[in-house]
Design an enzyme around this catalytic site. Sequence first.
Site, PDB file in Angstrom:
ATOM      1  N   HIS A 201     -47.401  32.954  -7.349  1.00 54.02           N
ATOM      2  CA  HIS A 201     -46.095  33.630  -7.225  1.00 54.02           C
ATOM      3  C   HIS A 201     -45.856  34.532  -8.437  1.00 54.02           C
ATOM      4  CE1 HIS A 201     -44.851  29.730  -4.977  1.00 54.02           C
ATOM      5  NE2 HIS A 201     -44.894  30.676  -4.058  1.00 54.02           N
TER       6      HIS A 201
ATOM      7  N   LYS B  81     -35.803  21.323   5.828  1.00 55.05           N
ATOM      8  CA  LYS B  81     -37.007  21.104   5.020  1.00 55.05           C
ATOM      9  C   LYS B  81     -36.568  20.708   3.609  1.00 55.05           C
ATOM     10  CE  LYS B  81     -40.916  23.889   3.635  1.00 55.05           C
ATOM     11  NZ  LYS B  81     -41.325  25.284   3.576  1.00 55.05           N
TER      12      LYS B  81
ATOM     13  N   ARG C 292     -52.586  35.953   0.947  1.00 51.58           N
ATOM     14  CA  ARG C 292     -53.801  35.347   0.411  1.00 51.58           C
ATOM     15  C   ARG C 292     -54.950  35.455   1.397  1.00 51.58           C
ATOM     16  NH1 ARG C 292     -50.269  30.141  -0.770  1.00 51.58           N
ATOM     17  NH2 ARG C 292     -49.341  31.148   1.034  1.00 51.58           N
TER      18      ARG C 292
ATOM     19  N   SER D 253     -48.044  25.954  -3.412  1.00 46.99           N
ATOM     20  CA  SER D 253     -47.151  24.940  -4.000  1.00 46.99           C
ATOM     21  C   SER D 253     -47.463  23.541  -3.491  1.00 46.99           C
ATOM     22  CB  SER D 253     -45.690  25.257  -3.658  1.00 46.99           C
ATOM     23  OG  SER D 253     -45.320  26.492  -4.207  1.00 46.99           O
TER      24      SER D 253
END
Length: 162
Positions: free
Chosen positions: A18, A42, A91, A131
């Site tokens: 990030h 979440k 990514r 993460s």
Amino acid sequence: MKKIAVFPGSFDPITKGHESIILRATPLFDELIVAIGINAEKASFFPLEQKIQWIESTFQNYSNIKVMQYKGLTVDFCKEIGARYILRGLRTSADFEFERSIGQINKQLDKTDEIETVFLLSELKYTPLNSSIVRSVYQLNGDVSSFVPDAIDLYSYKKTSK
Ligand code: ADP
């Protein structure tokens, strides 16, 4: 008109992946808002206040990078603060497919058609980083220091949170 970009995510926690996207995007905009989305469905692993503090200390020397939190649609948040750009990182091809659908749906939700999503490719060395892997290593008492920005000390967080 100020060029404001929103970088939305969970940042649970912020990683070097990030950080790299944010620092590389900063010269493209007048202001970059790192926006922590609050999702009622979440639960966050790290407390919101802690996530905010980590991002603030990571970018303490950058006056044009700010941290905010928001609930609801990203496009609505962008309108609220006058941002016309959504920043995302890519990514892998899986990221691309996921981001393509979110980006196109956001375009449809943005009735005024003023908001564009901007993508930056991840740096090669950060491609495997996310993460969730950091959380797993952290929970197993592994050393996560090379995965998170230098300003963050997850080890001392663990000591104070016990
Ligand atoms: P989400 O809550 O959507 O899962 P994250 O907090 O994981 O979001 O990530 C926010 C944004 O950061 C996404 O665009 C994601 O693709 C990007 N990102 C996450 N990790 C990396 C990385 N290692 N390199 C580049 N971009 C990344």
